[in-house]
Every structure is written in C-alpha cells, then in structure tokens.
Motif scaffolding. Structure first.
Motif, mmCIF file in Angstrom:
data_model
loop_
_atom_site.group_PDB
_atom_site.id
_atom_site.type_symbol
_atom_site.label_atom_id
_atom_site.label_comp_id
_atom_site.label_asym_id
_atom_site.label_seq_id
_atom_site.Cartn_x
_atom_site.Cartn_y
_atom_site.Cartn_z
ATOM 1 N N VAL A 58 10.763 47.238 -3.179
ATOM 2 C CA VAL A 58 12.003 47.205 -2.411
ATOM 3 C C VAL A 58 13.161 47.541 -3.343
ATOM 4 N N ASP A 59 13.864 48.634 -3.059
ATOM 5 C CA ASP A 59 15.018 49.067 -3.848
ATOM 6 C C ASP A 59 16.283 48.735 -3.059
ATOM 7 N N VAL A 60 17.021 47.727 -3.516
ATOM 8 C CA VAL A 60 18.222 47.287 -2.807
ATOM 9 C C VAL A 60 19.429 48.043 -3.376
ATOM 10 N N GLY A 61 20.179 48.704 -2.492
ATOM 11 C CA GLY A 61 21.247 49.592 -2.938
ATOM 12 C C GLY A 61 20.645 50.891 -3.439
ATOM 13 N N ALA A 62 19.842 51.515 -2.586
ATOM 14 C CA ALA A 62 18.962 52.611 -3.023
ATOM 15 C C ALA A 62 19.662 53.938 -3.229
ATOM 16 N N GLY A 63 20.923 54.072 -2.795
ATOM 17 C CA GLY A 63 21.604 55.354 -2.958
ATOM 18 C C GLY A 63 20.913 56.458 -2.201
ATOM 19 N N ARG A 64 20.450 57.466 -2.911
ATOM 20 C CA ARG A 64 19.701 58.570 -2.312
ATOM 21 C C ARG A 64 18.200 58.462 -2.619
ATOM 22 N N ALA A 65 17.753 57.257 -2.935
ATOM 23 C CA ALA A 65 16.335 56.957 -3.212
ATOM 24 C C ALA A 65 15.838 57.599 -4.497
ATOM 25 N N GLU A 66 16.740 57.849 -5.448
ATOM 26 C CA GLU A 66 16.322 58.456 -6.704
ATOM 27 C C GLU A 66 15.363 57.550 -7.475
ATOM 28 N N LEU A 67 15.661 56.249 -7.516
ATOM 29 C CA LEU A 67 14.796 55.339 -8.256
ATOM 30 C C LEU A 67 13.434 55.219 -7.586
ATOM 31 N N LEU A 68 13.410 55.012 -6.287
ATOM 32 C CA LEU A 68 12.142 54.892 -5.580
ATOM 33 C C LEU A 68 11.279 56.131 -5.792
ATOM 34 N N THR A 69 11.878 57.291 -5.657
ATOM 35 C CA THR A 69 11.136 58.538 -5.817
ATOM 36 C C THR A 69 10.559 58.646 -7.223
ATOM 37 N N GLY A 70 11.384 58.270 -8.224
ATOM 38 C CA GLY A 70 10.913 58.341 -9.606
ATOM 39 C C GLY A 70 9.800 57.360 -9.893
ATOM 40 N N VAL A 71 9.894 56.153 -9.356
ATOM 41 C CA VAL A 71 8.853 55.152 -9.580
ATOM 42 C C VAL A 71 7.541 55.603 -8.947
ATOM 43 N N LEU A 72 7.599 56.093 -7.721
ATOM 44 C CA LEU A 72 6.376 56.530 -7.037
ATOM 45 C C LEU A 72 5.705 57.667 -7.790
ATOM 46 N N GLU A 81 -0.748 54.712 -3.692
ATOM 47 C CA GLU A 81 -1.219 54.760 -2.309
ATOM 48 C C GLU A 81 -1.216 53.376 -1.654
ATOM 49 N N ARG A 82 -1.114 52.323 -2.454
ATOM 50 C CA ARG A 82 -1.030 50.974 -1.894
ATOM 51 C C ARG A 82 0.412 50.483 -1.730
ATOM 52 N N VAL A 83 1.366 51.236 -2.237
ATOM 53 C CA VAL A 83 2.761 50.787 -2.238
ATOM 54 C C VAL A 83 3.410 51.008 -0.881
ATOM 55 N N ARG A 84 4.110 49.980 -0.412
ATOM 56 C CA ARG A 84 5.020 50.108 0.731
ATOM 57 C C ARG A 84 6.427 50.131 0.155
ATOM 58 N N ALA A 85 7.059 51.302 0.178
ATOM 59 C CA ALA A 85 8.364 51.495 -0.449
ATOM 60 C C ALA A 85 9.477 51.352 0.581
ATOM 61 N N TYR A 86 10.464 50.514 0.247
ATOM 62 C CA TYR A 86 11.608 50.289 1.131
ATOM 63 C C TYR A 86 12.890 50.661 0.399
ATOM 64 N N ALA A 87 13.691 51.525 0.997
ATOM 65 C CA ALA A 87 15.034 51.818 0.512
ATOM 66 C C ALA A 87 16.016 51.008 1.347
ATOM 67 N N VAL A 88 16.669 50.021 0.728
ATOM 68 C CA VAL A 88 17.637 49.180 1.429
ATOM 69 C C VAL A 88 19.012 49.775 1.172
ATOM 70 N N GLU A 89 19.608 50.324 2.212
ATOM 71 C CA GLU A 89 20.867 51.055 2.041
ATOM 72 C C GLU A 89 21.618 51.092 3.361
ATOM 73 N N ARG A 90 22.935 50.905 3.304
ATOM 74 C CA ARG A 90 23.736 50.919 4.522
ATOM 75 C C ARG A 90 24.073 52.332 4.976
ATOM 76 N N ALA A 91 24.001 53.295 4.087
ATOM 77 C CA ALA A 91 24.190 54.689 4.473
ATOM 78 C C ALA A 91 22.913 55.212 5.121
ATOM 79 N N ALA A 92 23.056 56.299 5.872
ATOM 80 C CA ALA A 92 21.893 56.923 6.503
ATOM 81 C C ALA A 92 20.997 57.553 5.447
ATOM 82 N N ALA A 93 19.736 57.723 5.784
ATOM 83 C CA ALA A 93 18.792 58.360 4.873
ATOM 84 C C ALA A 93 19.210 59.806 4.620
ATOM 85 N N PRO A 94 19.064 60.296 3.386
ATOM 86 C CA PRO A 94 19.416 61.689 3.100
ATOM 87 C C PRO A 94 18.496 62.644 3.850
#
Length: 329
Positions: A58-72, A81-94
């Motif tokens: 879970v990435d809180v304050g994910a921005g444009r999901a740069e961190l999540l993408t890099g970690v994956l 393949e077992r990870v459930r990735a969540y981008a927590v962000e008040r802006a819409a998804a890019p």
C-alpha cells in the motif's frame, strides 16, 4: 491548505500537468535504488508473514504511482504475482497507468492490510493549522495573514505537549490522526512513514511552512498554484499510533543495502561497463543518503504482529532512559 491542495482545482487533484515530480524531487524520483530498497523491505515482510498467497503493498500518497511501479519491477516474479498493490491518492489515476501492474487506485487504505504500508512524503501534505503567540493564523487565498481566535481544545493540548512556547508553530494533530488511522489498517506487517521531520528536541523556530512550484521554493500561498507543505512532528505521530522506531533515512537505506561506496578501481580494468554502472549507482546512493539532504529524512517504523525486519532492527538505537519512551515500540 485543504482547499489549496485538494479542493476543486487544487494543486494535487487538478487533471493534467506533470504531477508532483514536475515540482519537487523526492527519493523516489532521485533513483530507482529507493524503490529497490522498498522492494527488499517488502520481501522481508513477506518472509515474516510466512509468504502468504496474497501480499499487500500500500503506497499512501502515491502521486503518479512511480514508487509502486518501481517496486513491482524490482521484485522477483514469484513475489510480484502475489502482490496486491494499492495506490492511495486523492487525485485521479494517471491515464498512462500500466494495466499490467494491476494497481488498485483508491482514496484510502484498505481496511485490512497484510504486508507493507509505505507513505513517502505524504504526511507533510496532510493539512494543518498554524498558531502564533497562542492564536490561530488566518490565511487568505492570496496569502495575507491575520490573527484569529485563541487556540483551544485538542489543538491547544497538542501544542502544550508537543510544541510548547511562544512564536509561530504548526499544529500537527491532524497528521497524528491520519498516521494513527493508517497504522491501524495494518492487520499484520509493517507501516512506514518517510518525511522531512523534526522531534521535540529540535523543533524549528518559526515553523517550516513553505511552497514549491516547478522545482523552486516559493511562498506558501494557498491559491492552488503551488504545493503547500510543512515538516512533520514524527515523534508525535509515533505516539499517536502507539509507539514506533525512528531512523534517519541514511541509516535505514544503508541497512537495506543502499551504499554510496565507490566501486574498486580494479573493476574499471576488468569490466569497464560494470564499473560505470556501479559508479553511477554509488552516486545515486550518495544522494539518497546525503547529509544535509535526503539522508536526513526520518523513517518512522511500526511493526504490526511481526518483528521489525532484522537489518532495520539492528540499525535502530536501543532505548535508554535519556530518550523519550514514546519513540520506541
């Protein structure tokens, strides 16, 4: 601050534009080594949880999901393949979010997290109020300030405990509540907040409120044209969530294998290409761990139902009577 950042046309929620990376540089944007370190931390949490069939990231304050993408990308396929990735962000998804990454875009953490919750430079953008000489500071849209009513109730209690004295201060109660709620969502695993921060021993005189626009520090005018941010009283956040461990980023990243050590010169003769790659990585690691600089950020670590991963536990200072007990798990 709430309206300027997250209201209609607010800095973080208006569509289009470069996103946070177009205005300021975080550890995520500085080097892929940061995402690699988080990936390594997630693998340690995975082992502590017994390698579950589903592992939350879970990435809180994910921005444009740069961190999540890099970690994956940095994870072995069997873990990814077992990870459930969540981008927590008040802006819409890019619009260019990679569907193959299977990132769930949400506005709050899931209710039950089993894995790693990571909040990089999120708490500094949780809106807060200002106080000056015992009164709230009222701020108009153009940045003009005026004294308000006397600070009272929970805000006054917070200041008396965490930032006593006269002058200009930032009331961090909202950050405490936000972090406590995020930690409470972790059923088992680890919650981590990373931010530019201060503790009771070194509160900054006059506060830290400022703005950023297009890579430059600017006045914190709450009209939606710039980021409005303030450093985080992470010791108060730790106490609100029931205790935690504080580490400077330079120590946390070194414990996770990020080192700015130059490669041996012998490698330049044996494998020039590898030497250049290693030299570049050392330069990026040096930026992430530099003091003054990104290395002075603080990591707040809250293990939940599992021990703190050994490298970080080894890097954490032992509690002593001279230290405030609320800093420690």
């Amino acid at each position: 601050m709430e309206t300027a950042l997250y209201g209609p046309g607010g800095f973080y929620v208006r569509p289009g534009g470069p996103g946070p990376a177009g205005h300021f540089r975080t550890s995520v944007h500085a080097s892929s080594l940061f995402a690699g370190a988080v990936a390594g931390l997630l693998r340690q949490v995975d082992e502590a949880l017994g390698r579950p069939a589903e592992l939350d990231l879970v990435d809180v304050g994910a921005g444009r999901a740069e961190l999540l993408t890099g970690v994956l990308r940095a994870l072995p396929a069997e873990v990814a393949e077992r990870v459930r990735a969540y981008a927590v962000e008040r802006a819409a998804a890019p619009a260019d979010l990679d569907p193959a990454a299977r990132i769930r875009w949400v506005d709050r953490p899931p209710a039950r997290v089993r894995g790693l919750l990571f909040a990089n430079e999120w708490l500094d953008n949780v809106p807060l109020d200002l106080a000056e000489d015992g009164r709230y500071v009222l701020v108009a849209r153009d940045g003009t300030e005026a004294p308000g009513e006397p600070v009272s109730g929970p805000d006054r209690d917070w200041l008396e405990r965490w930032w006593p004295g006269p002058g200009r201060r930032e009331i961090g109660r909202t950050r405490d509540e936000a972090w406590a709620a995020a930690v409470a969502s972790v059923e088992a695993g680890l919650a981590v907040a990373v931010d530019y921060a201060h503790t009771a021993a070194r509160r900054p005189p006059g506060g830290t409120l400022t703005g950023f626009r297009e890579g430059r520090e600017v006045a914190a005018v709450p009209d939606g044209s710039c980021d409005v941010t303030a450093h985080v009283a992470l010791d108060a956040c730790a106490a609100a969530a029931g205790g935690g461990v504080l580490l400077p980023q330079r120590e946390a990243l070194r414990a996770l294998g990020v080192s700015g050590t130059r490669p041996p010169l012998a490698l330049a003769s044996a494998d020039p290409t590898a030497y250049v790659r290693a030299l570049a990585a050392a330069g990026e690691a040096a930026e992430l761990t530099a003091s003054p600089g990104l290395g002075d950020f603080l990591w707040l670590l809250h293990p939940r139902g599992v021990p703190l991963p050994p490298p970080l536990a080894d890097a954490a200072p032992s509690p002593s009577p001279a230290r405030r007990p609320h800093l420690w798990a």
